[in-house]
Design an enzyme around this catalytic site. Sequence first.
Site, PDB file in Angstrom:
ATOM      1  N   LYS A 159       0.868  -1.268   0.083  1.00 53.59           N
ATOM      2  CA  LYS A 159      -0.104  -0.031   0.115  1.00 53.59           C
ATOM      3  C   LYS A 159       0.872   1.140  -0.026  1.00 53.59           C
ATOM      4  CE  LYS A 159      -4.350   1.150   2.285  1.00 53.59           C
ATOM      5  NZ  LYS A 159      -5.040   1.509   1.279  1.00 53.59           N
TER       6      LYS A 159
HETATM    7  N1  PY5 Z   1      -8.101  -1.907  -2.469  1.00 58.86           N
HETATM    8  C1  PY5 Z   1      -7.695  -0.707  -2.602  1.00 58.86           C
HETATM    9  C2  PY5 Z   1      -7.162  -0.128  -3.873  1.00 58.86           C
HETATM   10  C3  PY5 Z   1      -7.643   0.032  -1.373  1.00 58.86           C
HETATM   11  O1  PY5 Z   1      -6.927   1.296  -1.272  1.00 58.86           O
HETATM   12  C4  PY5 Z   1      -8.200  -0.312  -0.162  1.00 58.86           C
HETATM   13  C5  PY5 Z   1      -8.243   0.466   1.042  1.00 58.86           C
HETATM   14  C6  PY5 Z   1      -8.778  -1.779  -0.261  1.00 58.86           C
HETATM   15  C7  PY5 Z   1      -8.597  -2.369  -1.370  1.00 58.86           C
HETATM   16  C8  PY5 Z   1      -9.280  -2.292   0.950  1.00 58.86           C
HETATM   17  O2  PY5 Z   1      -8.466  -2.642   2.080  1.00 58.86           O
HETATM   18  P1  PY5 Z   1      -8.794  -2.516   3.622  1.00 58.86           P
HETATM   19  O3  PY5 Z   1      -9.867  -3.620   3.612  1.00 58.86           O
HETATM   20  O4  PY5 Z   1      -7.748  -3.273   4.096  1.00 58.86           O
HETATM   21  O5  PY5 Z   1      -8.802  -1.384   4.030  1.00 58.86           O
HETATM   22  N2  PY5 Z   1      -8.301   1.930   0.798  1.00 58.86           N
HETATM   23  C9  PY5 Z   1      -7.949   2.835   2.046  1.00 58.86           C
HETATM   24  C10 PY5 Z   1      -8.728   2.831   3.243  1.00 58.86           C
HETATM   25  O6  PY5 Z   1      -8.598   3.410   4.283  1.00 58.86           O
HETATM   26  C11 PY5 Z   1      -7.970   4.238   1.215  1.00 58.86           C
HETATM   27  C12 PY5 Z   1      -8.999   4.781   0.670  1.00 58.86           C
HETATM   28  C13 PY5 Z   1      -9.028   6.137   0.320  1.00 58.86           C
HETATM   29  O7  PY5 Z   1      -9.904   2.168   2.852  1.00 58.86           O
END
Ligand code: PY5
Length: 305
Positions: A159
Amino acid sequence: MPIPEVEKIWMDGELVDWKDATIHLLSHSLHYGSGVFEGIRAYETPRGAAVFRLTDHLERLERSGLIYHMPLPYNLEELIEATKMVIRANGLKSCYIRPIAFRGYGEMGLHPLAAPVNVAIAVWPWGAYLGEEGIEHGVKAKVSSFRRNESNSIPTAAKATGQYLNSILAKMEVIEAGYDEAVLLNMHGHVADGAGENIFVVRKGVLATPPTSSGALEGITRDSVMRIAEDFEIPCREKDLIRTDLYTADEAFFTGTAAEVVPIRTIDDRVIGEPGPITRRLQEKFFEIVKGQDQAYEHWLEYVD
Ligand code: PY5
């Protein structure tokens, strides 16, 4: 959306005032996107603020750092404590948590190992990322014309801050076209994930989500939903999906820390409709768990006090 300001931010081992949490213009990561970060949430529970799967998120942060030869200058225990400390310092009952580790000031070339690695943890109150209406009735999604970056170009398992340029392009494209969220296909035309969420479909009672090898982030909400589905005895497969699998789905939804569990109402203007029974069941259970209303999943909650 403006960020709601709170009092303190944890920066390199100490709490600083919100307005003083600044870095030098020549920080490496500002120029090249050489940072890694997390998105985590703390929820109000009957036993006070609890961070959902904090350790799992911070372990992913460590793995992201490892991929970029960026060992974090704090160990897991120290980062856990720092996260709890900054939530406490701001007196928040629930919040979004943004840890970031980045290459700082001191090196401008592309071999940045000599630059310091700075670490900060910010928290702020953040409501439903795709809106309350989206959580209730679903969002309008659109497949972006931008493809998910290939994992041998920019590793999708990490990430990293820089890789979000890809999501930003996709998100701007679909928002300007009148939709709520972008879905990205990978270079082979398989569904990868949303701009900032993982994606699931339901067909004939079976749940499916793209494998991480498709370019989907190994989402912690994704993992949580898969485990809840298992406990509900709802079959779930990780398999390659093509865009028409989205069009013909009985149900579809996004998962992510910021977004939480969000039904998809339309995809490329094909109507999926109001949230279906499996989406609802998983969504309701997810919110019960994070709010500390289901003892069976207590182990996912890490209490601030
Ligand atoms: N895929 C991408 C590209 C992501 O950025 C995220 C999370 C996920 C999947 C989901 O992962 P998790 O369930 O572990 O959060 N994105 C971040 C979040 O905090 C940034 C969003 C703006 O949800």
